[in-house]
Design a protein around this motif. Structure first.
Motif, PDB file in Angstrom:
ATOM      1  N   ALA A   3      37.156  14.659   4.946  1.00  0.00           N
ATOM      2  CA  ALA A   3      38.235  15.628   4.282  1.00  0.00           C
ATOM      3  C   ALA A   3      37.847  16.945   3.995  1.00  0.00           C
ATOM      4  N   GLU A   4      38.681  17.906   4.009  1.00  0.00           N
ATOM      5  CA  GLU A   4      38.273  19.232   3.227  1.00  0.00           C
ATOM      6  C   GLU A   4      38.199  19.183   1.670  1.00  0.00           C
ATOM      7  N   SER A   5      37.412  19.905   1.129  1.00  0.00           N
ATOM      8  CA  SER A   5      37.399  19.851  -0.387  1.00  0.00           C
ATOM      9  C   SER A   5      36.946  21.008  -0.697  1.00  0.00           C
ATOM     10  N   VAL A   6      37.358  21.507  -1.892  1.00  0.00           N
ATOM     11  CA  VAL A   6      37.142  22.837  -2.730  1.00  0.00           C
ATOM     12  C   VAL A   6      36.292  22.777  -3.883  1.00  0.00           C
ATOM     13  N   LEU A   7      35.853  23.915  -4.435  1.00  0.00           N
ATOM     14  CA  LEU A   7      35.268  23.688  -5.895  1.00  0.00           C
ATOM     15  C   LEU A   7      34.972  25.384  -6.477  1.00  0.00           C
ATOM     16  N   ASP A   8      35.173  25.419  -7.532  1.00  0.00           N
ATOM     17  CA  ASP A   8      34.781  26.756  -8.056  1.00  0.00           C
ATOM     18  C   ASP A   8      33.461  26.733  -8.860  1.00  0.00           C
ATOM     19  N   ALA A   9      32.307  27.075  -7.980  1.00  0.00           N
ATOM     20  CA  ALA A   9      30.988  27.186  -8.478  1.00  0.00           C
ATOM     21  C   ALA A   9      30.736  28.198  -9.527  1.00  0.00           C
ATOM     22  N   ARG A  53      44.381  17.000 -16.536  1.00  0.00           N
ATOM     23  CA  ARG A  53      44.146  16.407 -15.297  1.00  0.00           C
ATOM     24  C   ARG A  53      43.356  15.109 -15.232  1.00  0.00           C
ATOM     25  N   ASP A  54      42.436  14.970 -16.068  1.00  0.00           N
ATOM     26  CA  ASP A  54      41.883  13.729 -16.164  1.00  0.00           C
ATOM     27  C   ASP A  54      42.489  12.535 -16.373  1.00  0.00           C
ATOM     28  N   ALA A  55      43.911  12.350 -16.885  1.00  0.00           N
ATOM     29  CA  ALA A  55      44.705  11.253 -16.749  1.00  0.00           C
ATOM     30  C   ALA A  55      45.481  11.094 -15.626  1.00  0.00           C
ATOM     31  N   GLU A  56      45.354  12.049 -14.540  1.00  0.00           N
ATOM     32  CA  GLU A  56      46.335  11.791 -13.234  1.00  0.00           C
ATOM     33  C   GLU A  56      46.061  10.648 -12.450  1.00  0.00           C
ATOM     34  N   PRO A  57      46.651  10.011 -11.977  1.00  0.00           N
ATOM     35  CA  PRO A  57      46.325   8.695 -11.372  1.00  0.00           C
ATOM     36  C   PRO A  57      45.435   8.824 -10.172  1.00  0.00           C
ATOM     37  N   THR A  58      45.422  10.105  -9.675  1.00  0.00           N
ATOM     38  CA  THR A  58      44.557  10.099  -8.492  1.00  0.00           C
ATOM     39  C   THR A  58      43.181  10.773  -8.717  1.00  0.00           C
ATOM     40  N   THR A  59      43.003  10.930 -10.087  1.00  0.00           N
ATOM     41  CA  THR A  59      41.692  11.748 -10.580  1.00  0.00           C
ATOM     42  C   THR A  59      40.653  10.781 -10.597  1.00  0.00           C
ATOM     43  N   VAL A  60      39.622  10.984  -9.975  1.00  0.00           N
ATOM     44  CA  VAL A  60      38.396   9.896 -10.092  1.00  0.00           C
ATOM     45  C   VAL A  60      37.350  10.529 -10.879  1.00  0.00           C
ATOM     46  N   HIS A  61      36.747   9.751 -12.106  1.00  0.00           N
ATOM     47  CA  HIS A  61      35.724  10.425 -12.887  1.00  0.00           C
ATOM     48  C   HIS A  61      34.327   9.740 -12.226  1.00  0.00           C
ATOM     49  N   PHE A  62      33.488  10.438 -12.089  1.00  0.00           N
ATOM     50  CA  PHE A  62      32.009  10.115 -11.521  1.00  0.00           C
ATOM     51  C   PHE A  62      30.931  10.589 -12.804  1.00  0.00           C
ATOM     52  N   TRP A  63      29.948   9.670 -13.040  1.00  0.00           N
ATOM     53  CA  TRP A  63      29.212   9.880 -13.977  1.00  0.00           C
ATOM     54  C   TRP A  63      27.844   8.851 -13.890  1.00  0.00           C
ATOM     55  N   CYS A  64      26.897   9.359 -14.538  1.00  0.00           N
ATOM     56  CA  CYS A  64      25.513   8.777 -14.590  1.00  0.00           C
ATOM     57  C   CYS A  64      25.220   8.709 -15.972  1.00  0.00           C
ATOM     58  N   LEU A  74      49.427  19.797  -1.440  1.00  0.00           N
ATOM     59  CA  LEU A  74      49.567  21.145  -0.785  1.00  0.00           C
ATOM     60  C   LEU A  74      51.056  21.204  -0.286  1.00  0.00           C
ATOM     61  N   ALA A  75      51.530  22.378  -0.280  1.00  0.00           N
ATOM     62  CA  ALA A  75      52.823  22.797  -0.181  1.00  0.00           C
ATOM     63  C   ALA A  75      53.341  22.040   1.369  1.00  0.00           C
ATOM     64  N   ASP A  76      52.729  21.911   2.232  1.00  0.00           N
ATOM     65  CA  ASP A  76      52.602  21.273   3.713  1.00  0.00           C
ATOM     66  C   ASP A  76      52.433  20.084   3.506  1.00  0.00           C
ATOM     67  N   GLY A  77      52.156  19.384   2.442  1.00  0.00           N
ATOM     68  CA  GLY A  77      52.150  17.879   2.519  1.00  0.00           C
ATOM     69  C   GLY A  77      50.641  17.415   2.638  1.00  0.00           C
ATOM     70  N   ARG A  78      49.843  18.184   2.995  1.00  0.00           N
ATOM     71  CA  ARG A  78      48.391  17.836   3.135  1.00  0.00           C
ATOM     72  C   ARG A  78      47.850  17.372   1.656  1.00  0.00           C
ATOM     73  N   LYS A  79      46.713  16.871   1.651  1.00  0.00           N
ATOM     74  CA  LYS A  79      45.988  16.587   0.399  1.00  0.00           C
ATOM     75  C   LYS A  79      44.737  17.321   0.239  1.00  0.00           C
ATOM     76  N   GLU A  80      44.252  17.922  -0.880  1.00  0.00           N
ATOM     77  CA  GLU A  80      43.145  18.573  -0.734  1.00  0.00           C
ATOM     78  C   GLU A  80      42.340  18.026  -2.047  1.00  0.00           C
ATOM     79  N   PHE A  81      41.033  17.960  -1.736  1.00  0.00           N
ATOM     80  CA  PHE A  81      40.165  17.321  -2.856  1.00  0.00           C
ATOM     81  C   PHE A  81      39.510  18.646  -3.641  1.00  0.00           C
ATOM     82  N   HIS A  82      39.497  18.569  -4.774  1.00  0.00           N
ATOM     83  CA  HIS A  82      39.032  19.686  -5.826  1.00  0.00           C
ATOM     84  C   HIS A  82      37.944  18.971  -6.746  1.00  0.00           C
TER      85      HIS A  82
END
Length: 166
Positions: free
Chosen positions: A113-119, A46-57, A75-83
């Protein structure tokens, strides 16, 4: 090691120099695989996907000491979801504001926009600071309790501004 000023940088993989990419991946392996004793495929494609953005300090020498990644899923309905995922800070620098700096930049990038994470479950309250709420049952992944969280789409721009009279 000196004090780390939480300056957040971000870029897609194609714009990362090899030393920074190596530092990000090493930090993630050091935290998730070694420290948390979870042998799993950390480098998952997933790191290499063109839409993936890496953040770092980085520390004063430029080595990443805190990192996270932002994925964009169609998503299946065409929407984008940030993770948001792979949020980690070098052990000795936890509690110094680096996660807050990362999350602040990521949430700003996501905007309304809506976003998700697994904490990891013990971090639920920390992610709640940015508007994330539990969105499903707790689960165990690699022997670590987790909770799915979602930040609903923000409609602040469509809300009337609050006015104050002097």
């Amino acid at each position: 090691m000196g004090t780390v000023t939480p300056i957040v940088q971000h870029a897609p993989l194609i714009d990362l120099d090899p030393t920074t990419l190596h530092g990000i991946l090493k930090l993630r392996v050091d935290v998730f695989v070694v420290e948390q004793n979870c042998p799993y495929p950390e480098i998952d494609g997933r790191d290499a996907e063109p839409t993936t953005v890496h953040f770092w300090c980085a520390d004063p020498d430029g080595a990443p000491v805190a990192t996270a990644r932002l994925l964009t899923d169609e998503l299946a309905d065409g929407r984008k979801e940030f993770h948001i995922g792979r949020v980690c800070v070098r052990h000795e620098l936890r509690g110094t504001g680096l996660t807050q700096a990362l999350m602040g930049e990521i949430v700003a990038e996501i905007g309304d926009a809506e976003s998700v994470l697994d904490a990891q479950a013990y971090l639920e309250a920390m992610y709640a600071r940015w508007g994330y709420v539990v969105d499903g049952p707790r689960f165990v992944e690699n022997a670590i309790p987790h909770v799915p969280m979602r930040r609903p789409a923000q409609h602040s721009r469509s809300q009337p501004a609050e006015t104050h009279n002097a």
